[in-house]
Design a protein around this motif. Structure first.
Motif, PDB file in Angstrom:
ATOM      1  N   ARG A 162      -0.457  11.221  -6.318  1.00 10.96           N
ATOM      2  CA  ARG A 162      -1.874  11.289  -5.915  1.00 10.96           C
ATOM      3  C   ARG A 162      -2.240  10.091  -5.047  1.00 10.96           C
ATOM      4  O   ARG A 162      -3.034  10.217  -4.111  1.00 10.96           O
ATOM      5  N   TRP A 163      -1.667   8.948  -5.369  1.00  9.54           N
ATOM      6  CA  TRP A 163      -1.923   7.749  -4.569  1.00  9.54           C
ATOM      7  C   TRP A 163      -1.354   7.896  -3.160  1.00  9.54           C
ATOM      8  O   TRP A 163      -2.002   7.565  -2.172  1.00  9.54           O
TER       9      TRP A 163
ATOM     10  N   LYS B  67      -0.766  10.660  -1.587  1.00 10.48           N
ATOM     11  CA  LYS B  67      -1.337  11.801  -0.877  1.00 10.48           C
ATOM     12  C   LYS B  67      -2.518  11.403  -0.012  1.00 10.48           C
ATOM     13  O   LYS B  67      -2.870  12.099   0.937  1.00 10.48           O
ATOM     14  N   ASN B  68      -3.127  10.281  -0.322  1.00  7.02           N
ATOM     15  CA  ASN B  68      -4.326   9.840   0.394  1.00  7.02           C
ATOM     16  C   ASN B  68      -4.013   8.879   1.529  1.00  7.02           C
ATOM     17  O   ASN B  68      -4.887   8.122   1.961  1.00  7.02           O
ATOM     18  N   ILE B  69      -2.765   8.879   2.010  1.00 15.28           N
ATOM     19  CA  ILE B  69      -2.407   8.001   3.119  1.00 15.28           C
ATOM     20  C   ILE B  69      -3.140   8.455   4.370  1.00 15.28           C
ATOM     21  O   ILE B  69      -3.078   9.623   4.756  1.00 15.28           O
ATOM     22  N   GLY B  70      -3.838   7.544   4.994  1.00 14.74           N
ATOM     23  CA  GLY B  70      -4.529   7.869   6.235  1.00 14.74           C
ATOM     24  C   GLY B  70      -3.614   7.672   7.424  1.00 14.74           C
ATOM     25  O   GLY B  70      -2.969   6.637   7.567  1.00 14.74           O
TER      26      GLY B  70
ATOM     27  N   THR C  59       6.323   8.523  -0.819  1.00 11.17           N
ATOM     28  CA  THR C  59       5.766   7.389  -1.558  1.00 11.17           C
ATOM     29  C   THR C  59       6.407   7.255  -2.927  1.00 11.17           C
ATOM     30  O   THR C  59       6.734   6.154  -3.374  1.00 11.17           O
TER      31      THR C  59
ATOM     32  N   ASN D 103       0.846  -1.186   0.000  1.00  5.22           N
ATOM     33  CA  ASN D 103       0.000   0.000   0.000  1.00  5.22           C
ATOM     34  C   ASN D 103       0.884   1.240   0.000  1.00  5.22           C
ATOM     35  O   ASN D 103       2.112   1.165   0.092  1.00  5.22           O
TER      36      ASN D 103
ATOM     37  N   SER E  14       4.187  13.245   2.469  1.00  6.86           N
ATOM     38  CA  SER E  14       4.030  11.782   2.424  1.00  6.86           C
ATOM     39  C   SER E  14       3.960  11.276   0.989  1.00  6.86           C
ATOM     40  O   SER E  14       4.456  10.182   0.683  1.00  6.86           O
ATOM     41  N   SER E  15       3.357  12.063   0.100  1.00  6.35           N
ATOM     42  CA  SER E  15       3.283  11.648  -1.308  1.00  6.35           C
ATOM     43  C   SER E  15       4.669  11.630  -1.946  1.00  6.35           C
ATOM     44  O   SER E  15       4.978  10.750  -2.759  1.00  6.35           O
TER      45      SER E  15
ATOM     46  N   ASN F 223       0.462  15.750   4.038  1.00  6.02           N
ATOM     47  CA  ASN F 223       0.050  14.789   3.018  1.00  6.02           C
ATOM     48  C   ASN F 223       0.915  14.899   1.768  1.00  6.02           C
ATOM     49  O   ASN F 223       1.258  13.884   1.142  1.00  6.02           O
ATOM     50  N   ARG F 224       1.280  16.113   1.386  1.00 11.00           N
ATOM     51  CA  ARG F 224       2.144  16.272   0.205  1.00 11.00           C
ATOM     52  C   ARG F 224       3.540  15.712   0.471  1.00 11.00           C
ATOM     53  O   ARG F 224       4.157  15.108  -0.416  1.00 11.00           O
TER      54      ARG F 224
END
Length: 239
Positions: free
Chosen positions: A168-169, A171-174, A197, A103, A193-194, A190-191
């Motif tokens: 984009r994938w 960026k949606n890490i919870g 990723t 993930n 973290s992206s 979030n950015r």
């Protein structure tokens, strides 16, 4: 019969009263340590309060921290091999489709490690003390700095469509509300973290492209920049 009377001796009784109150003696009470005659008691002084005016200092941006002299890129010729080794990064595990096997949080986890490895390696030269190493690396790995570097890539349209899709994938890490997320804000966190990723994804799929992106951001990727520079300079002087 005549009785002789013997005069009785006079006894003088003197009494005195102690006007000071004395405490009853307690044999079990702890004894006070004897005073050291060599030590003199100093008068207590009130702490001095120094008023200072806070001055605001502009901190250098993350791009300024990563800058190297312009002569570095001109002298160093990049090669896939250095000292007999193909790459300096540890070999990634062979994964055909990372997005199917992991993930986004897993790729950000390994990407965070690889990103910090680039940062530590970048600041290895010139040699510094540990505190200065930590200060410089921390200034680059914090989420605000990662967000600024990501904005640089996006503004210069350096990323491919596949890489933007990975962003984009990621960026949606919870994630739960951490102290860093509260400090920087959810959007910046979030950015950042992206970007981690994307670093983790490229580490598993395309290390060469990863090094291109990190070089674009300002990280040095040579095995030993200082040694290469000294070697190149010595060759120029001898020639």
């Amino acid at each position: 019969m005549q009785t002789l009377s013997v005069p009785s001796p006079r006894v003088a009784v003197r009494a005195s009263w102690d006007t000071q109150q004395r405490l009853s003696y307690n044999p079990n009470a702890p004894r006070k340590p004897p005073k050291n005659p060599n030590t003199t008691s100093k008068p207590k002084t009130l702490p001095t309060v120094t008023l200072s005016v806070a001055t605001t200092r502009s901190e250098p941006s993350v791009l300024d921290l990563l800058k190297r002299p312009s002569s570095v890129e001109e002298i160093v010729e990049r090669d896939e091999y250095y000292m007999g080794y193909e790459r300096w990064l540890p070999s990634p595990p062979k994964v055909q489709k990372p997005r199917s096997a992991f993930n986004a949080a897993s790729l950000a986890y390994i990407g965070d490690c690889i990103y910090e490895l680039y940062a530590r390696r970048h600041f290895l030269f010139p040699p510094l003390n540990i505190e200065e190493y930590n200060d410089r690396v921390t200034a680059v790995v914090r989420c605000e700095a990662q967000d600024a570097l990501l904005q640089k890539l996006l503004s210069e349209n350096y990323l491919s469509e596949e890489e933007r899709d990975v962003l984009r994938w990621g960026k949606n890490i919870g994630s739960a509300k951490t102290r860093t997320k509260r400090r920087a804000g959810a959007a910046v966190y979030n950015r950042a973290s992206s970007l981690e990723t994307l670093v983790g994804y490229l580490y598993l799929t395309n290390v060469k492209r990863l090094e291109e992106i990190m070089l674009k951001l300002g990280f040095t990727t040579d095995s030993s920049m200082q040694l290469i520079l000294e070697e190149a300079k010595s060759k120029q002087d001898s020639g």
